[in-house]
Every structure is written in structure tokens, then in C-alpha cells.
Design an enzyme around this catalytic site. Structure first.
Site, PDB file in Angstrom:
ATOM      1  N   SER A   8      54.287  42.435  -1.404  1.00  0.00           N
ATOM      2  CA  SER A   8      54.803  43.385  -2.393  1.00  0.00           C
ATOM      3  C   SER A   8      54.000  44.686  -2.410  1.00  0.00           C
ATOM      4  O   SER A   8      52.761  44.684  -2.397  1.00  0.00           O
ATOM      5  CB  SER A   8      54.776  42.765  -3.787  1.00  0.00           C
ATOM      6  OG  SER A   8      55.161  43.717  -4.762  1.00  0.00           O
ATOM      7  N   LEU A   9      54.724  45.801  -2.475  1.00  0.00           N
ATOM      8  CA  LEU A   9      54.085  47.111  -2.601  1.00  0.00           C
ATOM      9  C   LEU A   9      54.068  47.599  -4.050  1.00  0.00           C
ATOM     10  O   LEU A   9      53.666  48.731  -4.311  1.00  0.00           O
ATOM     11  CB  LEU A   9      54.811  48.127  -1.717  1.00  0.00           C
ATOM     12  CG  LEU A   9      54.666  47.901  -0.208  1.00  0.00           C
ATOM     13  CD1 LEU A   9      55.477  48.921   0.575  1.00  0.00           C
ATOM     14  CD2 LEU A   9      53.206  47.958   0.210  1.00  0.00           C
ATOM     15  N   THR A  60      60.028  39.438  -9.165  1.00  0.00           N
ATOM     16  CA  THR A  60      60.861  39.479  -7.976  1.00  0.00           C
ATOM     17  C   THR A  60      61.434  38.076  -7.765  1.00  0.00           C
ATOM     18  O   THR A  60      61.275  37.189  -8.605  1.00  0.00           O
ATOM     19  CB  THR A  60      60.055  39.991  -6.766  1.00  0.00           C
ATOM     20  OG1 THR A  60      60.928  40.135  -5.647  1.00  0.00           O
ATOM     21  CG2 THR A  60      58.903  39.065  -6.406  1.00  0.00           C
ATOM     22  N   LYS A  63      64.169  36.326 -11.195  1.00  0.00           N
ATOM     23  CA  LYS A  63      64.939  37.288 -11.985  1.00  0.00           C
ATOM     24  C   LYS A  63      65.978  36.623 -12.879  1.00  0.00           C
ATOM     25  O   LYS A  63      66.220  37.076 -14.004  1.00  0.00           O
ATOM     26  CB  LYS A  63      65.603  38.313 -11.062  1.00  0.00           C
ATOM     27  CG  LYS A  63      64.612  39.218 -10.351  1.00  0.00           C
ATOM     28  CD  LYS A  63      65.327  40.267  -9.509  1.00  0.00           C
ATOM     29  CE  LYS A  63      64.345  41.169  -8.794  1.00  0.00           C
ATOM     30  NZ  LYS A  63      65.023  42.241  -8.029  1.00  0.00           N
ATOM     31  N   ASN A  96      63.982  41.999 -14.181  1.00  0.00           N
ATOM     32  CA  ASN A  96      62.911  42.263 -13.213  1.00  0.00           C
ATOM     33  C   ASN A  96      61.669  42.835 -13.891  1.00  0.00           C
ATOM     34  O   ASN A  96      60.680  43.117 -13.219  1.00  0.00           O
ATOM     35  CB  ASN A  96      63.386  43.213 -12.103  1.00  0.00           C
ATOM     36  CG  ASN A  96      63.427  44.656 -12.545  1.00  0.00           C
ATOM     37  OD1 ASN A  96      63.912  44.963 -13.642  1.00  0.00           O
ATOM     38  ND2 ASN A  96      62.932  45.555 -11.714  1.00  0.00           N
ATOM     39  N   ASP A 137      66.072  47.586 -11.996  1.00  0.00           N
ATOM     40  CA  ASP A 137      66.688  47.662 -10.671  1.00  0.00           C
ATOM     41  C   ASP A 137      67.918  48.562 -10.689  1.00  0.00           C
ATOM     42  O   ASP A 137      68.158  49.311  -9.739  1.00  0.00           O
ATOM     43  CB  ASP A 137      67.087  46.268 -10.185  1.00  0.00           C
ATOM     44  CG  ASP A 137      65.911  45.467  -9.656  1.00  0.00           C
ATOM     45  OD1 ASP A 137      64.886  46.070  -9.296  1.00  0.00           O
ATOM     46  OD2 ASP A 137      66.025  44.229  -9.606  1.00  0.00           O
ATOM     47  N   GLY A 144      76.050  40.844   0.108  1.00  0.00           N
ATOM     48  CA  GLY A 144      75.170  39.873  -0.510  1.00  0.00           C
ATOM     49  C   GLY A 144      75.613  39.574  -1.929  1.00  0.00           C
ATOM     50  O   GLY A 144      76.429  40.299  -2.510  1.00  0.00           O
ATOM     51  N   GLY A 187      73.217  37.992  -4.549  1.00  0.00           N
ATOM     52  CA  GLY A 187      72.118  37.533  -5.391  1.00  0.00           C
ATOM     53  C   GLY A 187      71.906  38.428  -6.594  1.00  0.00           C
ATOM     54  O   GLY A 187      72.788  39.185  -7.008  1.00  0.00           O
ATOM     55  N   TYR A 198      63.374  47.310   3.221  1.00  0.00           N
ATOM     56  CA  TYR A 198      62.679  48.510   3.698  1.00  0.00           C
ATOM     57  C   TYR A 198      61.565  48.214   4.707  1.00  0.00           C
ATOM     58  O   TYR A 198      60.857  49.137   5.125  1.00  0.00           O
ATOM     59  CB  TYR A 198      62.102  49.297   2.512  1.00  0.00           C
ATOM     60  CG  TYR A 198      61.168  48.491   1.636  1.00  0.00           C
ATOM     61  CD1 TYR A 198      59.825  48.333   1.971  1.00  0.00           C
ATOM     62  CD2 TYR A 198      61.625  47.895   0.472  1.00  0.00           C
ATOM     63  CE1 TYR A 198      58.974  47.602   1.176  1.00  0.00           C
ATOM     64  CE2 TYR A 198      60.781  47.159  -0.335  1.00  0.00           C
ATOM     65  CZ  TYR A 198      59.456  47.024   0.023  1.00  0.00           C
ATOM     66  OH  TYR A 198      58.614  46.277  -0.765  1.00  0.00           O
TER      67      TYR A 198
END
Length: 300
Positions: A32-33, A78, A82, A103, A124, A149, A151, A244
Site C-alpha cells: 500500500s502507498l 482496503t 470494505k 474505505n 473512493d 469487475g 467488487g 496502477y
């Protein structure tokens, strides 16, 4: 940067007087950043706060939330937390309730020194809207939209697209059963969602004004190969690929080569993190400082 604590434990780094704690929880979380973003914000704001990260699954969440005290400002959540967080909080804001995904957890003082009040929020949606607007021309208002997707991020994408004007999106998913929660979220939002199978993905994105891929890294590579051999979308259409790392993704490269506009997934990360900082500190987020720190981390 604070390191990864023992499994299932909240980070407990020494605090300066008046400082507060925050952290990101999830599994996996080592990549995680979020710590990069939040520490850059704290430094720019002159706050001597600390931000850690903890590996945690759904089975850990109740205990971790119960351990929060008034030293804590909040948590970033994350996957896979969630959805799970909704049942463990005192208050959930309207957007997070409708989307069905939290989140962000805000830790607020309890009455007369009692236990803190835990408030769930969803940043988000804000991050997706901001990232798409950065990539799109002024006045952009999409009408046809596709989400890849099904989710928690897909549900947030539906809310973001609705805010931008695309109220009849298509969701493309490999599993109809897994998409059920996302379709329910769409109904709560008043969004008219159409579900299409993965075999229709290339045809669906080719006619869209905007596409949001919520797939994990590499999850859209096969689709990118198909698009590269034929129409990859209308020139000027906007793609947000939330994955990313690595960047650019195969899907983003194919999209850009066809004349499309690309919003990088790290843009969503930046803006949702900036909104978290605003909610936790009560001060406008220093977005420029956070962007510079994030770009530096990605370059390394």
C-alpha cells in the site's frame, strides 16, 4: 515510514504530545502507498501524526476496531474489509451505506470520555470522480459507461458515474453471482445497471464514453489484447484503470494508442487519500505535496 506490525495488531509507534494515529488495514497491505500519501500530507500540514499499516482479514476486524482509542484519528480500509466494516461501526454515512462499502473509518470522541464513536465513510467515489475529471476535457459529461469487475470498487464506480451523469451503466463481470451485490448497490442508488458477461467485454467498451476497470493488476490484459486487434473504443473516450502497479497497464496502453484518454489508477488513490486526510484532520488536504510524494514513490 512505519513498518508492518505483527499480524492482526494495530501499529503502536511512539507519539509526540498532541499527535494522533492513523493506519491502513487490509490483506494484502504491504504494497500500500497510503502511508506515502498520508505522511506527505502530515508533513505539509505541520502535523506530527503517524500512519502505519496492518495486515488484517475480516476475522480480525472486530477486535481491531474495538482496540481504537482517542489517540486514533481514523483508518483506511482496503480489501477485503470494505464490505465487512459496515456491521462494526456506530454510524455509516449515507453514501457509504448506499454504495455498501466503507474505505474510511473516522474515530470521534465519545460522550463524557466514553469509548470513541466510529464513523464509516466512502472516499473512493470522490477519488474516482476527481481522477476522471482530471483526464477529461472541461465540461465533460459521459452518457454511456462500462464498469469492468463487480467488487466494492465497482459499486463505488457506479456512484461516481452517476454523479458524472452516466445513470445507465453496463457492468461486465466474470461471475453473475459475485455481481449480485453490485447490482443491489446500483438499485439503492437509483442507477439502471445492465449486467453483461465477460465474453461481451470488448463490444461493451468499444461503444462507451467512459470505462472504469476495477480489475486487479493483469486482470484486463486479455481484454487489452483483443482490443489491440480491433476497435479499442472511441477516440476521446475516457478510461480509468484502478490498477496502477505496474503502470501503464496493458489496457491503458491499448486505450491511449487508439486515441482514448486515460486516468491513471494512482490518480484515484491520490484523491481518495486527500479526502481521507480532510476528513481525519479537518483541514484541506495538500494535494500538490501528496501528488509529488506519490509520483516519487511510483518512480522508485
Amino acid at each position: 515510514m512505519p513498518g508492518l506490525p505483527t499480524y492482526g495488531e494495530l501499529p503502536r509507534h511512539a507519539l509526540a504530545p498532541g499527535a494522533r494515529r492513523a493506519a491502513v488495514l487490509g490483506r494484502p497491505v504491504a504494497h500500500s502507498l497510503s502511508p506515502v500519501l498520508h505522511h506527505a500530507a502530515y508533513q505539509a500540514l505541520g502535523l506530527d501524526w503517524v500512519y502505519g499499516r496492518a495486515e488484517a482479514g475480516e476475522e480480525d476486524l472486530a477486535g481491531l476496531l474495538a482496540a481504537l482509542d482517542d489517540q486514533w484519528a481514523g483508518l483506511s480500509l482496503t480489501m477485503p474489509l470494505k464490505h465487512a466494516a459496515l456491521g462494526h461501526l456506530d454510524v455509516v454515512d449515507e453514501l457509504a451505506e448506499v454504495v455498501g462499502a466503507v474505505n474510511t473509518v473516522l474515530v470521534q470522541p465519545g460522550a463524557r470520555g466514553g469509548r470513541p464513536i466510529l464513523v464509516g465513510a466512502n472516499t473512493d467515489v470522490y477519488g474516482i470522480v476527481a481522477a476522471l475529471r482530471e483526464a477529461a476535457p472541461d465540461g465533460w459529461r459521459p452518457r454511456t459507461a462500462v464498469v469492468l469487475g463487480a467488487g466494492a470498487t465497482a459499486a463505488s464506480s457506479l456512484a461516481a458515474l452517476g454523479q458524472l451523469g452516466a445513470t445507465a451503466p453496463v457492468v461486465v463481470a466474470r461471475s453473475a453471482a459475485r455481481a449480485a451485490g453490485t447490482l443491489q448497490a446500483g438499485r439503492r442508488m437509483g442507477v439502471d445497471v445492465t449486467l453483461r458477461p465477460w465474453s461481451d467485454a470488448a463490444a461493451a467498451v468499444a461503444g462507451a464514453d467512459v470505462v472504469v476497470s476495477t480489475l486487479p493488476a493483469g486482470g484486463a490484459d486479455e481484454l487489452a489484447a483483443v482490443l489491440g486487434a480491433g476497435p479499442a473504443g472511441r477516440p476521446g473516450a475516457v478510461l480509468l484503470d484502478v490498477a496502477y502497479d505496474p503502470w501503464p497497464s496493458a489496457l491503458a496502453s491499448t486505450w491511449a494508442a487508439a486515441g482514448g484518454l486515460v486516468a491513471p489508477g494512482w490518480g484515484m488513490l491520490l484523491h481518495q487519500g486527500a479526502e481521507q486526510v480532510r476528513l481525519m484532520t479537518g483541514r484541506p488536504a495538500p494535494v500538490a505535496a501528496m501528488r509529488a510524494a506519490l509520483e516519487g514513490a511510483l518512480a522508485r
